[in-house]
Design a protein around this motif. Sequence first.
Motif, PDB file in Angstrom:
ATOM      1  N   MET A   1     -62.095  -2.474   4.607  1.00 35.83           N
ATOM      2  CA  MET A   1     -63.088  -3.480   4.196  1.00 35.83           C
ATOM      3  C   MET A   1     -62.382  -4.843   4.045  1.00 35.83           C
ATOM      4  N   LYS A   2     -63.128  -5.910   4.319  1.00 32.90           N
ATOM      5  CA  LYS A   2     -62.570  -7.261   4.219  1.00 32.90           C
ATOM      6  C   LYS A   2     -63.204  -8.018   3.056  1.00 32.90           C
ATOM      7  N   ALA A   3     -62.386  -8.808   2.363  1.00 28.85           N
ATOM      8  CA  ALA A   3     -62.901  -9.617   1.250  1.00 28.85           C
ATOM      9  C   ALA A   3     -62.456 -11.060   1.421  1.00 28.85           C
ATOM     10  N   SER A   4     -63.394 -11.990   1.135  1.00 27.20           N
ATOM     11  CA  SER A   4     -63.034 -13.414   1.192  1.00 27.20           C
ATOM     12  C   SER A   4     -63.375 -14.060  -0.146  1.00 27.20           C
ATOM     13  N   PHE A   5     -62.704 -15.171  -0.424  1.00 24.13           N
ATOM     14  CA  PHE A   5     -62.833 -15.815  -1.733  1.00 24.13           C
ATOM     15  C   PHE A   5     -63.014 -17.314  -1.575  1.00 24.13           C
ATOM     16  N   GLY A  28     -57.178  -1.644  -1.250  1.00 24.45           N
ATOM     17  CA  GLY A  28     -57.148  -1.403   0.194  1.00 24.45           C
ATOM     18  C   GLY A  28     -57.906  -2.427   1.018  1.00 24.45           C
ATOM     19  N   TYR A  29     -58.386  -3.480   0.371  1.00 25.69           N
ATOM     20  CA  TYR A  29     -59.114  -4.513   1.133  1.00 25.69           C
ATOM     21  C   TYR A  29     -58.140  -5.381   1.921  1.00 25.69           C
ATOM     22  N   GLU A  30     -58.639  -5.907   3.053  1.00 23.83           N
ATOM     23  CA  GLU A  30     -57.896  -6.948   3.769  1.00 23.83           C
ATOM     24  C   GLU A  30     -58.456  -8.276   3.278  1.00 23.83           C
ATOM     25  N   ILE A  31     -57.586  -9.167   2.852  1.00 24.92           N
ATOM     26  CA  ILE A  31     -58.048 -10.471   2.362  1.00 24.92           C
ATOM     27  C   ILE A  31     -58.125 -11.427   3.549  1.00 24.92           C
ATOM     28  N   VAL A  32     -59.320 -11.968   3.787  1.00 23.86           N
ATOM     29  CA  VAL A  32     -59.494 -12.880   4.922  1.00 23.86           C
ATOM     30  C   VAL A  32     -59.875 -14.269   4.395  1.00 23.86           C
ATOM     31  N   SER A  33     -59.789 -15.280   5.282  1.00 20.71           N
ATOM     32  CA  SER A  33     -60.120 -16.638   4.808  1.00 20.71           C
ATOM     33  C   SER A  33     -61.630 -16.778   4.646  1.00 20.71           C
ATOM     34  N   GLU A  34     -62.038 -17.782   3.900  1.00 24.41           N
ATOM     35  CA  GLU A  34     -63.460 -17.936   3.548  1.00 24.41           C
ATOM     36  C   GLU A  34     -64.341 -18.175   4.779  1.00 24.41           C
ATOM     37  N   ASN A  35     -63.751 -18.553   5.898  1.00 25.16           N
ATOM     38  CA  ASN A  35     -64.556 -18.778   7.098  1.00 25.16           C
ATOM     39  C   ASN A  35     -64.622 -17.570   8.012  1.00 25.16           C
ATOM     40  N   PRO A  37     -65.439 -13.483   8.934  1.00 23.13           N
ATOM     41  CA  PRO A  37     -66.421 -12.476   8.529  1.00 23.13           C
ATOM     42  C   PRO A  37     -65.829 -11.559   7.452  1.00 23.13           C
ATOM     43  N   ALA A  38     -66.642 -11.234   6.436  1.00 20.01           N
ATOM     44  CA  ALA A  38     -66.145 -10.375   5.348  1.00 20.01           C
ATOM     45  C   ALA A  38     -67.256  -9.453   4.850  1.00 20.01           C
ATOM     46  N   ASP A  39     -66.841  -8.338   4.246  1.00 20.50           N
ATOM     47  CA  ASP A  39     -67.817  -7.384   3.683  1.00 20.50           C
ATOM     48  C   ASP A  39     -68.169  -7.753   2.251  1.00 20.50           C
ATOM     49  N   VAL A  40     -67.179  -8.324   1.561  1.00 21.09           N
ATOM     50  CA  VAL A  40     -67.391  -8.767   0.175  1.00 21.09           C
ATOM     51  C   VAL A  40     -66.956 -10.231   0.069  1.00 21.09           C
ATOM     52  N   CYS A  41     -67.838 -11.086  -0.467  1.00 20.92           N
ATOM     53  CA  CYS A  41     -67.498 -12.507  -0.626  1.00 20.92           C
ATOM     54  C   CYS A  41     -67.594 -12.857  -2.109  1.00 20.92           C
ATOM     55  N   LYS A 101     -63.821 -10.684 -14.881  1.00 19.90           N
ATOM     56  CA  LYS A 101     -63.205 -10.789 -13.547  1.00 19.90           C
ATOM     57  C   LYS A 101     -62.419  -9.514 -13.200  1.00 19.90           C
ATOM     58  N   SER A 102     -61.696  -8.973 -14.179  1.00 21.91           N
ATOM     59  CA  SER A 102     -60.867  -7.790 -13.871  1.00 21.91           C
ATOM     60  C   SER A 102     -61.730  -6.581 -13.501  1.00 21.91           C
ATOM     61  N   SER A 103     -63.017  -6.610 -13.866  1.00 19.80           N
ATOM     62  CA  SER A 103     -63.857  -5.430 -13.535  1.00 19.80           C
ATOM     63  C   SER A 103     -64.654  -5.627 -12.237  1.00 19.80           C
ATOM     64  N   ILE A 104     -64.409  -6.727 -11.523  1.00 24.70           N
ATOM     65  CA  ILE A 104     -65.189  -6.977 -10.298  1.00 24.70           C
ATOM     66  C   ILE A 104     -65.007  -5.879  -9.235  1.00 24.70           C
ATOM     67  N   PRO A 105     -63.759  -5.408  -8.951  1.00 32.52           N
ATOM     68  CA  PRO A 105     -63.648  -4.325  -7.951  1.00 32.52           C
ATOM     69  C   PRO A 105     -64.494  -3.098  -8.324  1.00 32.52           C
ATOM     70  N   GLU A 106     -64.511  -2.764  -9.600  1.00 35.15           N
ATOM     71  CA  GLU A 106     -65.307  -1.608 -10.062  1.00 35.15           C
ATOM     72  C   GLU A 106     -66.799  -1.877  -9.864  1.00 35.15           C
ATOM     73  N   LEU A 107     -67.256  -3.089 -10.156  1.00 37.98           N
ATOM     74  CA  LEU A 107     -68.680  -3.436  -9.975  1.00 37.98           C
ATOM     75  C   LEU A 107     -69.055  -3.342  -8.495  1.00 37.98           C
ATOM     76  N   VAL A 108     -68.136  -3.729  -7.620  1.00 37.83           N
ATOM     77  CA  VAL A 108     -68.401  -3.657  -6.176  1.00 37.83           C
ATOM     78  C   VAL A 108     -68.524  -2.187  -5.749  1.00 37.83           C
ATOM     79  N   ARG A 109     -67.627  -1.345  -6.289  1.00 44.42           N
ATOM     80  CA  ARG A 109     -67.700   0.093  -5.965  1.00 44.42           C
ATOM     81  C   ARG A 109     -69.071   0.649  -6.375  1.00 44.42           C
ATOM     82  N   GLU A 110     -69.480   0.294  -7.615  1.00 46.71           N
ATOM     83  CA  GLU A 110     -70.778   0.799  -8.118  1.00 46.71           C
ATOM     84  C   GLU A 110     -71.912   0.306  -7.212  1.00 46.71           C
ATOM     85  N   TYR A 111     -71.835  -0.950  -6.809  1.00 50.74           N
ATOM     86  CA  TYR A 111     -72.902  -1.526  -5.983  1.00 50.74           C
ATOM     87  C   TYR A 111     -72.980  -0.803  -4.631  1.00 50.74           C
ATOM     88  N   ILE A 112     -71.799  -0.509  -4.058  1.00 50.95           N
ATOM     89  CA  ILE A 112     -71.779   0.180  -2.755  1.00 50.95           C
ATOM     90  C   ILE A 112     -72.449   1.548  -2.906  1.00 50.95           C
TER      91      ILE A 112
END
Length: 437
Positions: A1-5, A28-35, A37-41, A101-112
């Motif tokens: 999965m890819k994540a951008s910030f 395990g995410y790949e961090i990509v630039s904000e421009n 394509p990403a799965d999580v932004c 902020k530290s719980s964001i990965p967990e919130l994303v897991r729950e959302y998925i």
Amino acid sequence: MKASFVTLGCKVNQYETQALKELFRAEGYEIVSENDPADVCVVNTCSVTNIADRKSRQAVRHLKKLNPDCIVVVTGCYAQTGKEAVRAMEEVDIVAGTNEKSSIPELVREYIEDQEKKFRVLEYEKLGCFDEMGIVEAMEGRTRAYIKIQEGCNRFCSYCIIPYARGNVRSRNEEDILKEAELLINCGYKELVLTGINTALYGSEEDGEPKLHILIDKISRIEGDYRIRLSSLEPTVINAEYIKKLFEFKKLCHHVHLSVQSGSDNVLKSMKRRYDMTEYRNIVKTIKDFDENYGITTDIIVGFPGEEEEDFNDSVRTVEDIDFCKVHVFKYSRRGGTPADKMKDQVAPQVKNARSEALIKASETSAERFINKNLGTSRSVLFEEYDRKKGTITGLADNYIRVYVKMDEKDAENAINSFGNVLLEQRFLDGIKGILL
Ligand code: SF4
């Protein structure tokens, strides 16, 4: 999965985004630039002005347009101060407040898992402990690393929304700070910038007294070739007596960002800034007596409600009297949710514009005076970049002056990310050209 910030706002936000990237990488995410394509932004927002709120909303819409199928997470100060407005945005899937902020990965897991929108924002009064996001191991670039040491503010200056966005004062665990500092030094970072919402309030929870000097002492004992810079010190917290405690630390840069905000005691009073100009000038005098070329940068707001021409002249006189390295001039911007927003005697835009122009001019003269005073002296410079066209290597002196040194490319390759003692000779561009001693 890819994540951008996308990060808006201050050094603390930049630090937190870096920490978030490391949390996502660990998942395990790949961090990509904000421009890309990403799965999580993730949008780390700012709320210091109404304009910052608007830019935060624009960033969310822009990212969703780029990535129609992505999961959009909004965090940061606007997620705290404008939580209902953010929650109502159809583009937004997850809202995480200041301390979440530290719980964001967990919130994303729950959302998925359940595809249900997530909303985790505590009332600012309930923002209890420091949200530890783990030890940051890397920063953009290889020279300067930020270390967040403190969260929140309890000063409630009348124009400022930050205490409502960040909550009360919470200091980071000392052991985590020292571990992070040691790791960054071992990774080769040469400058550690201690940052926070009100850095001077570090360690003050119990008795209200700042303990920053104790932390700087402990960091300074870590072996290595590096220096320490403070992102800012608030005169609403420190005074001339306290600043003396910082002079003994050889690794501490002779530079401080000391926001004065106005040169008028009347305006400082209605800003609820807790000091007057006599106290502020006393801090400056104490610093300049210690090192006359100590770099002082500051912020000044023009056009604060009720600011008369005479008050404004006090601000001009302040930059005429004090050799500031840099003055950031801001036109007062009304911020909903702050006492100043409700004050009468709001200053007309054209008056703000005129005062801003005049003060920027006076500030440039002040900075010029400061730079010229450094000619013929030598300073330690941390070299950061080489400009092939100019044939110069450049870096910041400890007192925050930009310094250029003529050097051939081969030598420059070795000199980048190292310290050099430079004799400052002549004005050059936005700084000084010198020779390596
Ligand atoms: S000291 Fe004042 S201006 Fe600074 S963050 Fe706190 S309330 Fe805002």
